[in-house]
Structure formats: structure tokens, C-alpha cells
Enzyme design. Structure first.
Site, PDB file in Angstrom:
ATOM      1  N   GLY A  71       0.812  -1.214   0.000  1.00 33.52           N
ATOM      2  CA  GLY A  71       0.000   0.000   0.000  1.00 33.52           C
ATOM      3  C   GLY A  71       0.848   1.267   0.000  1.00 33.52           C
ATOM      4  O   GLY A  71       0.534   2.238  -0.705  1.00 33.52           O
ATOM      5  N   GLN A 178      -7.332   0.397   3.855  1.00 39.01           N
ATOM      6  CA  GLN A 178      -8.169  -0.167   4.918  1.00 39.01           C
ATOM      7  C   GLN A 178      -9.571  -0.516   4.438  1.00 39.01           C
ATOM      8  O   GLN A 178     -10.229  -1.384   5.011  1.00 39.01           O
ATOM      9  CB  GLN A 178      -8.273   0.814   6.095  1.00 39.01           C
ATOM     10  CG  GLN A 178      -7.004   0.943   6.923  1.00 39.01           C
ATOM     11  CD  GLN A 178      -6.642  -0.311   7.701  1.00 39.01           C
ATOM     12  OE1 GLN A 178      -7.451  -1.223   7.870  1.00 39.01           O
ATOM     13  NE2 GLN A 178      -5.411  -0.375   8.166  1.00 39.01           N
ATOM     14  N   SER A 198      -3.691  -2.852  -0.498  1.00 40.22           N
ATOM     15  CA  SER A 198      -2.633  -3.656   0.109  1.00 40.22           C
ATOM     16  C   SER A 198      -3.125  -5.083   0.296  1.00 40.22           C
ATOM     17  O   SER A 198      -4.292  -5.314   0.603  1.00 40.22           O
ATOM     18  CB  SER A 198      -2.265  -3.042   1.464  1.00 40.22           C
ATOM     19  OG  SER A 198      -1.526  -3.967   2.221  1.00 40.22           O
ATOM     20  N   CYS A 324       2.561   1.644  11.857  1.00 42.69           N
ATOM     21  CA  CYS A 324       3.657   2.319  11.164  1.00 42.69           C
ATOM     22  C   CYS A 324       4.219   3.447  12.000  1.00 42.69           C
ATOM     23  O   CYS A 324       5.287   3.959  11.734  1.00 42.69           O
ATOM     24  CB  CYS A 324       3.178   2.854   9.825  1.00 42.69           C
ATOM     25  SG  CYS A 324       2.609   1.534   8.763  1.00 42.69           S
TER      26      CYS A 324
END
Lengths: 386, 417
Positions: A71, A178, A198, A324
Site C-alpha cells: 500500500g 483499509q 494492500s 507504522c
């Protein structure tokens, strides 16, 4: 100890069917898809099947799908790929609550002379569309807005955003990392120019993603090499991961309705139960529309990191926000943008459900959480807040 | 860790696999390698049970993080460098682009000249061409000598006051010719210029000690060394000199954003660890096997030309030109016989052109068109040589007797290794 994994917005397990699909490509079918000899059968065919499946999940055409390493790379490719096509346009519009894949990049672009408008959100985490309309300038190259927030699950009104961008003739990039696989997305109904996806958020392995590029939109590659992915993304194709991604997309499409219905019920049970059992708790972005699997709460008078550590010791896995950024001890930029006070934001916990989450796990979680929050609150009271 | 029994693991009909297995000979290890069973064993737990995000601070994240850091140590051991100088990426191409762009970016205000060779992989030359066309860098391309070797003196002479980097591959993917990188590094360093080497093809085939080679940057890919596709790495002696190409989260010490591909990183580590254990012995075996193949093919087709024969070559690589033959056709004919090799042509829009590497070595284009690359590895053994040589010699003779018609369209073959 039976672990309760509630960190599915950070990453998901590889589905058993996905693992089965991957294995032959880690074993005998190891040929390079760019080779003419099709060692181990036509690998090109498997790549195009995977491409079809990913395309089908979002209502795209296979030729609009470009596989990437994830992603983050897709977001980078979309934004920089558009900006470098027309260097006279030096302005982009995004929001204050984007994922770091977009935000960090935007801050870097600012250093390179690009103007960035960060649209604010209200206390429910939603956008004011007139802010978007006002932000667009003659030199705006791109609007980059996430579909669903990774921390709160709040869904942005992408249909309306898309209409505004079309009216004003501005390209629209959506970070769909998401949302894809959890919210129904049909690009034949919603016109988007670029969409980042992703694999590992939908039960495919980490290390694969895709960028949807609407037919006719031209972007410059991030880097150069062979002709893989029609030159948009060079490098030998990670065949096992791509095949796994395709399988995961197929599974998601098959069960999205059922899964999201079940997860919504489970999430709502969890939300109600937490609010009933744990006083001084607020839900972040709790008004619909929201992803069915996400619950973000702030426990007042709680240091979130301390609570998460205690939960971890008790076999409950969740997170304070984005993995992250999890090594930063600063409060979430998303919650701050929603006007949550700094101290309250420190007590944030995000629960992310998956299709494998069971009702029993929700009950176990509900039974365990109140005591853990109490414990952290009593410790905090004793030590005092610094 | 749960693991299914091997017999029930996949859905491919057993007969199909067996047919394929019994028939085929894979001699295309420079394009990609099979995943070593030990590597698969090491990565499987991370594809199933240990699926945490390596950036998460909880137990599951820590477990994943352990896998990633162990792999970094394993790769560091193979290369003889501290693990903190190594950064994982998605592939060799990404690694190479990151290094070149970093150097260009760091010196954007003061002018940036890069010296490279004319036999680099497309991910090097296309990146440099792009940087050149945008005015960010000036590039000098050095041709190899007759046997495919880049002369360090020529590199030295090309260095200007504004030269910021010398980038030369350690071993060529098509010919296997190993470059005198240490000498090149000495020449460049004497003039204060940093050195990068694309070591994608050399890794695991010959010992690489980055300290001994005195490199500033080097790049690697897992799928050439019996790891899976989709994972690579780069070495930067000074990691602060790297300008990230993919930005976002703080992964890989802020040098490469994106959720770590834990199973594939673990696999790369395991592949590096195995290479460290077996590379010397394996090199000896493959050298012998390649030399046998080479002499037997020349016996059958005496006018065949071996590319880079007089130079030091990677042990398993044989690039051989059969005059009067089109290599691309021969590769397809061999594929029909279940033999996987590749032609000498590299990634290029027009695949009927002879390889830029062979042409740069001064091989006549009509000879270079007949190039076929055999690249040997763990999937090969002596007992495959007889059949392979007989088949190849027969197919070469057949093609000479019945040249493909002019109207026959060449398939668009893009070899990208």
C-alpha cells in the site's frame, strides 16, 4: 494461553486458502514470468488470473491493476506518478488524518516546492465537503484522500469527493488500503482515478499491493528497470505473493457481505459492552459510516501504551493506532485532528476484527478488559501523570 | 508451529507435477532460482502462525521483528558487513534505483556526474537515462574490453571533478563475467568518488566480502540466491547518505517505508545463511559442470563462440553464440523439449535486437543473435549434461538447415533478470 488477536487493521493472518494457493509457486512453479520457457506451466496465466481477481474485488478492469510491493508503495507511486507527469501543477489537496504513506510523502513534497492543503476533520472525523471545494486551485494536480481511516475506521464520502473532483477536472487518488475488502467498493459506480490497495490487510501475505490506475490516466513510474507491469512497476514479479493476493481478493469478494455483517454485529457488541462496563470511555468516530471491523476508544485517565502492554501480557493483541507509527509515543495525529485532547488521546486503543474473529473472542475480550483498565487507572492515580 | 504434511499441501494433481519434473531441465538460474527447501521451511511459520506486523509493539510484533532482524544478521554474515548497513526492499531493481537516486538527489545543487558501464542491467541504465533526461545527472558509459571486462583505468580516466559515483556491476547477468570491482573502487576512491556495485547476479555464486571490495553501496535480490521473488536489499556503508524512494512509516530505519514483508525477509535471511554455508563448495561443483557443458557444446558445434571465455566468470554461467542461429528461437525450441534456458537478449522493447551486452563486447551482431545463456545451479547435475548437449546440438543443426521464415513473427520475449 489463548491469544485474542484484535490488531487486524495493522495486519491480518494469511488465509489457509491463500497459503494453499501460494505454495506451488514457492516450490515447483518457480519460473520467472518474463522468461519464454514458462517453466512449471504458464506463470503469466496465473498472474493474469490474480489480476482479474483483484480487479473484480473493486469493479475494475484487469488492465487497470498494477501490482506493487504494498500500500505504501502504491500511494507513493500514485502521488509522485501524477505530479511528475505535469510539473506545472504544484498543489495537492489531502486531509490531516491520512496514513503516513501519504502524509510523510506530502511533507517531503512541501520541501520540494509543492503546496499541500491538509483538510481538517470534525470531531466525528468527517470531512466538510465545502472545505474541499474551496481548496481546489487552478494549479491543483491531485486530490489524495483515504477511503477509510486506519485508526477510527471512519469512511470518507468518496462518492461526493469524486463528483467534486470530476466537476473541477482534478485527478483523485484514494488510499483504499483499509477499506478494500471490508467496505463494498465498486469503481464502476464511483469514479476514482487512482486507488491504492494492500494485500496483507485482506489475508494475503505482506509485501504485495496494487495500484488501480483508471484507463487513460498516465503516471510516471517511481523507478526503472524491465518491462514488468507494463513498465509502470519494474522488478521480477513476486509471483507467490501476487497469486496469494489474487486468492485473497477472491475470498474477500465472495464473503464481503456476510463478513461485514457479522463483524459489524460483533463490533457493536464490543462497543456497547465496553461502554457499559468501563466508565469514562469515549468512542472515536463512532457515528456511521464506519468500517464494520474497527473500534477506536479512548479510556480516560489511562496511558494507552501501559494498557496495551498489560493487555499483551494477558494475551490480548490490539494497538494504540497505526503500527507504522507505533514506536512514537506521541498521541495520534488522527485523534488530535478530531479535537480529542492530548491527554485523552494518549488513552486510545484500536480494536480491529477480521473474518476469523469469533463471538467467544468478543466475550472473552469484554470479560477481561474492565479489570485491565481499572488496574492501569489505579496505577496512574498512584504514580500521577507527568 | 503448525505445518501440513507435504503430501497434502497443494492442490496440483500429482501426475502433472511428476510429468513435468521428469521431463524438465532448468538451466536458467540467472533469471530466477527455485526456493530452497530449507528456505521454505524457515519462512512457512511466518506465512501462517507468526503473522504479526513487525512494527507493532506487542508480542506478535516482537516475534515478527525478531524474524526480520535475524535475517538482517544472516545477510550481514554472508556479506561481511554489520547488519545496520543493510536495508530490505522489494527487489534488486528497487535497490538499484534507490542508490542511484540518492546520489543524484544528494548532489542535485552542485552537479552530479556518474560513471557506469555499458553492460549494466536495465534497472541501472534506464534509471540513469531517466536522471539524465531530467537534467539531474550527466553519465559516462564505459564499454567493456573484448572479454567483457571493464578496465579500471578507463573508469579512472572518465572521472571528472563533479563525478559523484562509479556504478559497475560485480558480475554480468548475461555472460557471468566478473568485474575487477576492488581495482575499480581503488581508482575511484583515490579520486574521492564513491562506488556502487549491482551484485544481484554474483550474490551466493561467488563469495562477496563488501569490506574487502571496499564498496560504498551494493544491491541484492533474494530470488537469485534460492530465496523467493519480491524481496531485495541494499548495502550503504553510510546509511545516512540514502534518500528514501518510498516514504511513509518509519520502517527499515526510515530508509524504506511500507509494512515489512516478514515471511519473505525471513526467507532471504535463510537463503543468505545457506549460501554462506555452501557457496564455496557449490562454486567448485558448478564450475566443473559448466566447463563440461561448454566443452561438450563446442565439440558438437565447433564454430560456437563462448562469451567472456578468457575472463573470470561466475561458476555456473555459460553464454554461448551459435552462428547462423537465432537464439530466441533456439530457446523456444529447447523449451519445447523441457529445457529452460534463455537467449542473450535483455529486457528491451524490441527483442529482435541482439543483446546490448554482447554488442558492447564487440561481438558481431549476427553472431550475438545466436546467443543462448545456460545458467546452472542447485537444480542441475552431471547426468543432465548428455541429453542437454545432444538436444541442443540437434536443434542448432535443425535451425541452420531450416531457418525460420522471415514472415514468422518473433514472440515478444522480455528477459528481465
Amino acid at each position: 494461553m489463548n491469544t485474542l488477536y484484535f490488531d487486524n487493521n495493522a495486519t491480518t493472518c494469511v488465509a489457509p486458502e491463500v497459503k494453499e494457493a501460494i505454495l506451488p509457486f514457492l516450490e515447483e512453479r518457480y519460473g520467472n514470468p518474463s522468461s519464454p520457457h514458462h517453466f512449471g506451466g504458464s506463470i503469466e496465466g496465473d498472474l493474469s488470473t490474480a489480476r482479474q481477481k483483484v480487479a473484480a474485488l473493486i469493479g475494475a478492469s484487469p488492465k487497470e491493476i498494477f501490482f506493487t510491493s504494498g500500500g505504501t508503495e502504491s500511494d507513493n507511486l500514485a502521488i509522485r506518478g501524477v505530479l511528475s507527469m505535469d510539473t506545472t501543477r504544484k498543489h495537492i489537496v489531502t486531509t490531516a488524518v491520512e496514513h503516513s504513506a501519504v502524509l510523510v510523502q506530502c511533507r517531503e513534497l512541501e520541501k520540494m516546492g509543492i503546496d499541500v492543503t491538509y483538510l481538517p476533520v470534525d470531531s466525528e472525523g468527517t470531512l466538510n465537503l465545502s472545505d474541499l471545494e474551496k481548496s481546489i486551485r487552478p494549479d491543483t494536480a491531485l486530490v489524495s484522500i483515504m477511503w477509510a481511516n486506519n485508526e477510527t475506521g471512519v469512511l470518507f464520502p468518496i462518492d461526493e469527493v469524486s463528483r467534486i473532483c470530476q466537476d473541477r477536472g482534478i485527478l483523485l487518488h484514494v488510499d483504499g488500503v483499509q477499506a478494500v475488502g471490508k467496505a463494498p467498493i465498486d469503481l464502476t459506480q464511483t469514479r476514482i482515478d487512482l486507488l491504492a490497495i494492500s494485500g496483507h490487510k485482506i489475508h494475503a501475505p505482506k509485501g504485495v499491493g496494487a495500484l488501480y490506475v483508471r484507463s487513460g490516466i498516465k503516471i510516471k513510474p517511481l523507478f526503472w528497470g524491465g518491462n514488468q507491469e507494463r513498465g509502470r512497476r519494474p522488478g521480477t514479479e513476486p509471483v507467490p505473493m501476487i497469486v496469494g493476493f489474487g486468492k485473497a481478493a477472491e475470498l474477500a469478494l465472495e464473503s464481503i457481505r456476510e463478513d461485514s455483517g457479522r463483524m459489524r454485529l460483533q463490533r457493536d457488541t464490543l462497543e456497547r459492552g465496553i461502554l457499559e462496563r468501563i466508565p469514562d470511555t469515549i468512542v472515536n468516530g463512532g457515528k456511521d459510516p464506519r468500517l464494520p471491523n474497527t473500534l477506536s476508544v479512548c479510556f480516560d485517565r489511562v496511558e494507552g501504551e501501559a494498557l496495551l502492554m498489560l493487555m499483551d501480557q494477558n494475551g490480548i493483541v490490539a494497538s494504540s493506532g497505526s503500527a507504522c507509527l507505533s514506536h512514537k509515543l506521541e498521541p495520534s495525529h488522527v485523534l488530535l485532528a478530531m479535537g480529542v485532547g492530548e491527554e485523552t488521546a494518549q488513552g486510545a486503543v484500536r480494536f480491529g476484527l477480521s473474518r476469523y474473529t469469533s463471538d467467544e473472542e468478543i466475550q472473552q475480550l469484554l470479560e477481561t478488559m474492565p479489570a485491565l483498565v481499572d488496574k492501569v487507572r489505579s496505577l496512574t492515580r498512584r504514580v500521577g501523570r507527568s | 508451529m503448525k505445518r501440513d504434511s507435504p503430501t497434502t499441501r497443494h492442490a496440483i494433481p500429482i501426475n502433472w507435477t511428476e510429468n513435468l519434473m521428469s521431463k524438465r531441465v532448468y538451466m536458467d538460474h540467472n533469471a530466477t532460482t527455485p526456493v530452497d527447501p530449507e528456505v521454505l521451511e524457515a519462512m512457512l511459520p511466518y506465512l501462517t502462525d507468526c503473522y504479526g506486523n513487525a512494527s507493532s509493539v506487542h508480542e506478535w510484533g516482537i516475534e515478527a521483528r525478531y524474524g526480520v532482524e535475524k535475517a538482517r544478521v544472516q545477510l550481514g554474515q554472508l556479506l561481511g558487513v554489520p547488519e545496520e548497513t543493510l536495508t530490505f526492499t522489494s527487489c534488486g531493481s528497487e535497490s538499484n534505483n534507490t542508490i542511484l537516486r540518492s546520489v543524484a538527489h544528494q548532489h542535485s545543487s552542485e552537479g552530479c556526474h556518474i560513471v557506469t558501464s555499458s553492460i549494466e542491467h536495465p534497472c541501472i541504465y534506464r534509471c540513469l537515462e531517466d536522471l539524465e533526461s531530467s537534467g539531474s545527472v550527466a553519465v559516462t558509459w564505459i564499454d567493456p574490453e573484448e572479454h567483457g571486462v571493464i578496465d579500471p583505468d578507463k573508469i579512472g580516466k572518465a572521472i571528472r571533478p563533479d563525478t559523484r559515483l562509479v556504478s559497475v556491476m560485480l558480475a554480468n547477468n548475461e555472460t557471468g563475467v566478473v568485474q575487477p570491482i576492488r581495482e575499480i573502487a581503488d581508482v575511484a576512491h583515490a579520486k574521492g568518488v564513491g562506488v556502487h556495485s549491482d551484485t544481484v547476479q554474483a550474490l551466493g555464486k561467488i563469495p562477496i566480502h563488501l569490506g574487502d571490495l571496499d564498496l560504498d553501496f551494493a544491491t541484492f535480490s533474494a530470488h537469485k540466491v534460492y530465496g523467493p521473488k519480491g524481496i531485495g536489499a541494499f548495502y550503504a556503508k553510510d546509511p545516512t547518505s540514502i534518500v528514501p524512494m518510498i516514504r511513509g512509516g518509519g520502517q527499515e530505519n526510515r530508509l524504506r517505508a511500507g509494512t515489512e514483508s516478514v515471511p519473505f525477509i525471513v526467507a532471504f535471511g535463510a537463503a543468505a545463511e545457506k549460501a554462506f554455508r555452501v557457496q564455496n563448495e557449490e562454486a567448485g561443483v558448478l564450475d566443473k559442470l559448466r566447463n563440461e557443458l561448454q566443452s561438450r557444446l563446442i565439440e558438437g558445434i565447433p564454430e560456437a563462440v563462448v562469451c567472456g571465455q578468457a575472463a573470470e566468470r561466475l561458476p555456473g554461467t555459460l553464454c554461448i553464440c551459435f552462428p547462423g542461429v537465432l537464439g530466441t528461437y533456439l530457446v523456444l525450441d529447447l523449451a519445447e523439449e523441457g529445457i529452460a534456458v534463455s537467449s542473450g537478449s535483455a529486457c528491451s522493447a524490441n527483442q529482435s535486437k541482439p543483446s546490448h551486452v554482447l554488442v558492447a563486447m564487440g561481438i558481431a551482431p549476427e553472431v550475438a543473435q545466436g546467443a543462448v545463456r545456460f545458467s546452472l545451479g542447485r537444480a542441475n547435475s552431471t547426468d543432465q549434461i548428455d541429453e542437454l548437449v545432444t538436444t541442443t546440438v540437434n536443434l542448432v543443426k535443425q535451425q541452420r538447415d531450416h531457418p525460420p521464415g522471415k514472415d514468422e513473427e518473433l514472440d515478444l520475449l522480455s528477459l528481465c533478470d
